[in-house]
Design an enzyme around this catalytic site. Sequence first.
Site, PDB file in Angstrom:
ATOM      1  N   ASP A  49       0.515  -0.995  -0.149  1.00  0.00           N
ATOM      2  CA  ASP A  49      -0.591  -0.081   0.239  1.00  0.00           C
ATOM      3  C   ASP A  49       0.472   1.224   0.098  1.00  0.00           C
ATOM      4  OD1 ASP A  49       0.620   0.004   3.099  1.00  0.00           O
ATOM      5  OD2 ASP A  49      -1.205   0.007   3.509  1.00  0.00           O
ATOM      6  N   SER A  50       2.415   0.975  -0.164  1.00  0.00           N
ATOM      7  CA  SER A  50       2.702   2.143  -0.250  1.00  0.00           C
ATOM      8  C   SER A  50       2.594   2.600  -1.182  1.00  0.00           C
ATOM      9  CB  SER A  50       4.741   2.039  -0.170  1.00  0.00           C
ATOM     10  OG  SER A  50       4.658   0.765  -1.011  1.00  0.00           O
ATOM     11  N   ASP A  88      -1.564  -6.570  -0.561  1.00  0.00           N
ATOM     12  CA  ASP A  88      -1.490  -5.611   1.237  1.00  0.00           C
ATOM     13  C   ASP A  88      -2.731  -5.463   1.214  1.00  0.00           C
ATOM     14  OD1 ASP A  88       0.875  -5.281   2.386  1.00  0.00           O
ATOM     15  OD2 ASP A  88       1.028  -3.098   2.152  1.00  0.00           O
ATOM     16  N   LYS A 118      -1.171  -9.561   2.880  1.00  0.00           N
ATOM     17  CA  LYS A 118       0.132  -8.922   3.910  1.00  0.00           C
ATOM     18  C   LYS A 118      -0.817  -8.353   4.541  1.00  0.00           C
ATOM     19  CE  LYS A 118       3.969  -5.832   4.032  1.00  0.00           C
ATOM     20  NZ  LYS A 118       3.316  -4.485   4.621  1.00  0.00           N
ATOM     21  N   GLU A 120      -1.257  -5.103   8.780  1.00  0.00           N
ATOM     22  CA  GLU A 120      -0.256  -4.887  10.112  1.00  0.00           C
ATOM     23  C   GLU A 120      -0.958  -4.890  10.939  1.00  0.00           C
ATOM     24  OE1 GLU A 120       0.073  -0.676   8.938  1.00  0.00           O
ATOM     25  OE2 GLU A 120       0.885  -0.874   6.868  1.00  0.00           O
ATOM     26  N   GLU A 187       9.555  -4.226  10.612  1.00  0.00           N
ATOM     27  CA  GLU A 187      10.200  -3.086  10.028  1.00  0.00           C
ATOM     28  C   GLU A 187      10.570  -1.762  10.775  1.00  0.00           C
ATOM     29  OE1 GLU A 187       6.941  -0.673   6.901  1.00  0.00           O
ATOM     30  OE2 GLU A 187       8.701   0.911   6.840  1.00  0.00           O
TER      31      GLU A 187
HETATM   32  O1  KIV Z   1       3.764  -0.706   1.609  1.00  0.00           O
HETATM   33  C1  KIV Z   1       4.040  -1.299   1.197  1.00  0.00           C
HETATM   34  O2  KIV Z   1       5.191  -1.708   0.685  1.00  0.00           O
HETATM   35  C2  KIV Z   1       5.463  -2.267   2.693  1.00  0.00           C
HETATM   36  C3  KIV Z   1       6.542  -2.669   2.525  1.00  0.00           C
HETATM   37  C4  KIV Z   1       7.380  -2.157   2.359  1.00  0.00           C
HETATM   38  C5  KIV Z   1       7.310  -3.854   3.385  1.00  0.00           C
HETATM   39  O3  KIV Z   1       5.163  -2.466   3.249  1.00  0.00           O
END
Ligand code: KIV
Length: 275
Positions: A49-50, A88, A118, A120, A187
Amino acid sequence: MSTTIKKGGMTIPQIRARKDAEPLVCLTAYSTPMAKFLDPFVDLILVGDSLGMVLYGMKTTLGVTLDMMIDHGTAVMRGAERSCVIVDLPFGSYKESPEVAYRAGARVMAETGASGVKLEGGAEMAETIAFLTTRGIPVMGHIGLTPQSLHADGGYRAHGREEKEAETMLADARAVADAGAFAVVIEGTIESVAREITEAVAIPTIGIGASAACDGQILVTEDVTGLFTDFQPKFVKRYAELGDEVGKAAQAFADDVRARRFPGPEHCFGPAKKT
Ligand code: KIV
C-alpha cells in the site's frame, strides 16, 4: 473478475521453507511492466500500500482503498511468472473484525489471483490471522513500524529500542506466527530485536530497516531504483538513479522536438501507395 492462474511460481510453502535458509529476496511492484522487470530476480513481489505515496503522491498510506489494491494486484499478476505475489490489505479494510478481513482478503485472492495478503499488526491481529489462514487465505504479518498506525504511533520511528517495546515486538511476532502467518515483515527496528525475533519464530522474518539478522529483505522498488525521491529512509540503499535517467531522456526528447530532429525519416511511414 480476474481468472489469472499462475503456473510454476514460488508457492507459500516454498517461501515458508526458506526459514534459516537462503535469504528471501523481496521487492514491491504496482504495475505489469515493473513486475516483469523484477520477476526473474526476486522470490516475492509485494503489492504494497506504499503505492499510495509512491504512485499517487499521497502523504500517508491511509487513503489507499481495497479497489486500488485489487487493480494494482491484478496488474502485477499479469507480469509475474515465477515469484510469489502478495497484496497488502489497506487501512480500514480488515481491522474491524475477522469476518470483514476475510471478505477483503477473499476479494483480493479471487480478483487478483495473488497467493496471499499482508496485514499490519501484532497480537491484536492474531484472531484475524487465524480466521483467514484456516479459511484458505495465506497471511504475511507486518510488525514494528506499521505505517497504517502512523498517527497512533506519533510518526515514523524505529521500534524496540526500549526494553518494554522490544518485549512487545517479540510477543507480537510470536502471536502472528502462532496464528498461522507464513512469514512476517519486521519494519524499523534494531538488530538485537530482529535477531531475537528471528530466532524465536518458526516462520521467515523479512526485514525492512531491521538489519541483516532477518531471513530475508524487502525494499520499495522505487526507493531502490531512484524513481521515488521525495525522501529517503535511512534503511534504503539506492542501486540506480532511474529518476535522473527519465529526466535526461525527457530533456533529450524536448531538445530533438524543438530542433525538429525528431521524428526522423526512420520514424515516419513511407509514401502513399499508388492504386
Ligand atoms: O507497503 C509496502 O510497500 C510495505 C513494504 C515496504 C513492507 O509494506
